[in-house]
Enzyme design. Sequence first.
Site, PDB file in Angstrom:
ATOM      1  N   CYS A 112     -13.910   1.999  -8.207  1.00  0.00           N
ATOM      2  CA  CYS A 112     -13.098   0.775  -8.300  1.00  0.00           C
ATOM      3  C   CYS A 112     -12.752   0.237  -6.905  1.00  0.00           C
ATOM      4  O   CYS A 112     -12.696  -0.982  -6.706  1.00  0.00           O
ATOM      5  CB  CYS A 112     -11.812   1.032  -9.078  1.00  0.00           C
ATOM      6  N   CYS A 161     -14.726  -6.915 -15.340  1.00  0.00           N
ATOM      7  CA  CYS A 161     -15.142  -5.831 -14.429  1.00  0.00           C
ATOM      8  C   CYS A 161     -16.543  -6.071 -13.869  1.00  0.00           C
ATOM      9  O   CYS A 161     -17.499  -6.248 -14.634  1.00  0.00           O
ATOM     10  CB  CYS A 161     -15.097  -4.503 -15.177  1.00  0.00           C
ATOM     11  N   CYS A 191      -9.611  -6.513 -13.061  1.00  0.00           N
ATOM     12  CA  CYS A 191      -9.123  -6.295 -14.435  1.00  0.00           C
ATOM     13  C   CYS A 191      -7.619  -6.550 -14.518  1.00  0.00           C
ATOM     14  O   CYS A 191      -7.143  -7.144 -15.492  1.00  0.00           O
ATOM     15  CB  CYS A 191      -9.457  -4.896 -14.921  1.00  0.00           C
ATOM     16  N   CYS A 247      -0.100  -4.628 -24.565  1.00  0.00           N
ATOM     17  CA  CYS A 247      -1.565  -4.802 -24.553  1.00  0.00           C
ATOM     18  C   CYS A 247      -2.002  -5.473 -25.860  1.00  0.00           C
ATOM     19  O   CYS A 247      -1.677  -4.997 -26.957  1.00  0.00           O
ATOM     20  CB  CYS A 247      -2.233  -3.443 -24.397  1.00  0.00           C
ATOM     21  N   CYS A 287      -5.916  -9.563 -17.006  1.00  0.00           N
ATOM     22  CA  CYS A 287      -5.150  -9.191 -18.205  1.00  0.00           C
ATOM     23  C   CYS A 287      -4.134 -10.284 -18.542  1.00  0.00           C
ATOM     24  O   CYS A 287      -3.262 -10.599 -17.734  1.00  0.00           O
ATOM     25  CB  CYS A 287      -4.453  -7.858 -17.996  1.00  0.00           C
ATOM     26  N   CYS A 308     -10.895  -3.271  -5.665  1.00  0.00           N
ATOM     27  CA  CYS A 308     -10.985  -4.303  -6.724  1.00  0.00           C
ATOM     28  C   CYS A 308      -9.737  -4.287  -7.613  1.00  0.00           C
ATOM     29  O   CYS A 308      -9.193  -3.227  -7.925  1.00  0.00           O
ATOM     30  CB  CYS A 308     -12.230  -4.020  -7.572  1.00  0.00           C
ATOM     31  N   CYS A 360     -10.111  -7.163 -19.904  1.00  0.00           N
ATOM     32  CA  CYS A 360     -10.174  -6.291 -18.718  1.00  0.00           C
ATOM     33  C   CYS A 360     -11.535  -5.613 -18.593  1.00  0.00           C
ATOM     34  O   CYS A 360     -11.821  -4.969 -17.587  1.00  0.00           O
ATOM     35  CB  CYS A 360      -9.036  -5.277 -18.712  1.00  0.00           C
ATOM     36  N   ASP A 396     -11.966  10.003 -31.114  1.00  0.00           N
ATOM     37  CA  ASP A 396     -10.812   9.126 -31.202  1.00  0.00           C
ATOM     38  C   ASP A 396      -9.732   9.636 -32.154  1.00  0.00           C
ATOM     39  O   ASP A 396      -9.053   8.861 -32.796  1.00  0.00           O
ATOM     40  CB  ASP A 396     -11.321   7.747 -31.719  1.00  0.00           C
TER      41      ASP A 396
HETATM   42 FE1  SF4 Z   1     -12.227  -1.087 -11.401  1.00  0.00          FE
HETATM   43 FE2  SF4 Z   1     -13.577  -2.785 -12.893  1.00  0.00          FE
HETATM   44 FE3  SF4 Z   1     -10.928  -2.959 -12.740  1.00  0.00          FE
HETATM   45 FE4  SF4 Z   1     -12.447  -3.641 -10.681  1.00  0.00          FE
HETATM   46  S1  SF4 Z   1     -12.389  -4.654 -12.655  1.00  0.00           S
HETATM   47  S2  SF4 Z   1     -10.599  -2.386 -10.632  1.00  0.00           S
HETATM   48  S3  SF4 Z   1     -14.090  -2.150 -10.819  1.00  0.00           S
HETATM   49  S4  SF4 Z   1     -12.075  -1.301 -13.616  1.00  0.00           S
HETATM   50 FE1  SF4 Z   2      -4.848  -6.532 -20.907  1.00  0.00          FE
HETATM   51 FE2  SF4 Z   2      -4.976  -4.897 -22.986  1.00  0.00          FE
HETATM   52 FE3  SF4 Z   2      -6.489  -7.084 -22.928  1.00  0.00          FE
HETATM   53 FE4  SF4 Z   2      -7.032  -5.089 -21.260  1.00  0.00          FE
HETATM   54  S1  SF4 Z   2      -7.161  -4.997 -23.496  1.00  0.00           S
HETATM   55  S2  SF4 Z   2      -6.934  -7.275 -20.759  1.00  0.00           S
HETATM   56  S3  SF4 Z   2      -4.979  -4.315 -20.841  1.00  0.00           S
HETATM   57  S4  SF4 Z   2      -4.252  -7.034 -22.991  1.00  0.00           S
END
Ligand code: SF4
Ligand code: SF4
Length: 376
Positions: free
Chosen positions: A188, A247, A194, A214, A198, A191, A243, A134
Site C-alpha cells: 500500500c 485501489c 481507498c 460502512c 469511502c 497510497c 474502496c 466466512d
Molecule cells: Fe492500499 Fe489499495 Fe487502499 Fe491504496 S487503495 S491504500 S493500495 S488498499
Molecule cells: Fe467505505 Fe465500507 Fe464502502 Fe469500503 S465498503 S468504501 S469502507 S463504505
Amino acid sequence: MNAKNLKEELIAYSKEIGIDKIGFTSADPFTELKNRLLTQQELGYQSGFEEPDIEKRVNPALLLEEPKSIISIALAYPSKMNERVESKKGERRGIFSRASWGLDYHHILRDKLKKLEEFILTKVPDARLKSMVDTGELSDRAVAERAGIGWSGKNCAIITPEFGSYVYIGEMIASIPFEPDTPIEDQCGTCTKCLDACPTGALVQGGQINAQSCISFLTQTKEIIPDEFREKIGNRIYGCDSCQTACPHNKGKNFHFHDEMEPDPEVAKPLLRPILKLSNREFKKQFGSLAGSWRGKKPIQRNAIIALAHFKDESAVSDLVDILENEVSPIAKGTAAWALGKIGGETAFAALKRAEEQETDQEVQREIKKGLSFYN
Ligand code: SF4
Ligand code: SF4
C-alpha cells in the site's frame, strides 16, 4: 505420507479443481489480530455479525484438536459484467456489490474445500480437517495474509498481486504439519485512495474499519438506516465496492475463471420498483442464489426504497404510498415516508399528511415528520 510431498500434490490438485491460489501457514494463534479485535470491540467498530468469542477467532486450537497448519484458498471473481443490462429511459436500477454476483460464493468455496479434504483423506486417512468460509470463527483475512495469499490493504481487503482484491477466500485447519509459506509484503505504501474514496469515512485509518458506518454493513442490517448514511448509500442495494474499485492494485483486474460466478445483469443490477412488490417466493426465485440474499427480502426492499429516493423517481410514488399505508413493517413504512418527502410532489405530500394523522407507530411517525420537513 511426507508433508512436503503432500503439499506439492495438493498445490497441483488445487489447480486442477479451479482454486486460483493456495497458501499454507502454521496453526499458531493470531496474537496481533487479538489486540486489533479487542480495540475494535472497545471502540464499538464491530458489525455484530462476527463470532462473539474473540479467543475462537484467533486460536485455531479451539476449533480443531492439535492443529498443525492452516491452508488458505482464493478464487478470483469478475469485476466487470460481460453482458450489459438494457437501459430504458426512466427505469432505475440498484446494484449488488461484486461479491454478490453469480452463485453465493460460500457454496463455491465450500465445494472446493470439500474436494481438497477428500483428496487429503485419500492420502492421510486419519487426518483431522476443519474447513471454514466466512463463518466468523477464524478470520479468513488473517489466515490468508499469513499464508502468503495477499497483503491486508488499508481498505481491509486481502490484495493478491495476481487478482487484486477481487478474490473469495476460505480456509482449512489441518492436523498435518505443512510447511508454511511466506507472507507478501504490504504494497500500500503511502497510497490513501481507498480512504479518500469511502463515501462515509468508515475507513478510520489504514486497515481499521468502523463497521457501523460502512455501507457494506449498513445494507445488511435490518433496522432503519441512520439519516446521515441514506443519501450516501445511493443505489447500492447490497454491499459497497468503492474502496476496492479505487485501489490501483485492482486496475484492469477482471477474471472470468468460474462460470458459477458470472452475474446475470438483470439480477445483479435489478430494476428497483419491482423489488418493492416481490412476494417471499418471488424474492427467493430471483435473488435466493446470491450471497446478498442471506438477510432475506426486507433489507433489500428497504435499500431499494432508499435508492428510489436517491434517484427522486416520481414513478415510484404510488408504490411508496402503498407501502406507507399498507405495509406492516415499521422499517419499510418509515423508509417509504422519508423517501416520499425526498422525491416530493403533491401526491407524496398528501399521503404524508394522511399518514401523519393515522400512524400510531412512533418510529414511523418520526420518519413521516422527516418526510414532511423536505417541504418546508
Ligand atoms: Fe492500499 Fe489499495 Fe487502499 Fe491504496 S487503495 S491504500 S493500495 S488498499
Ligand atoms: Fe467505505 Fe465500507 Fe464502502 Fe469500503 S465498503 S468504501 S469502507 S463504505
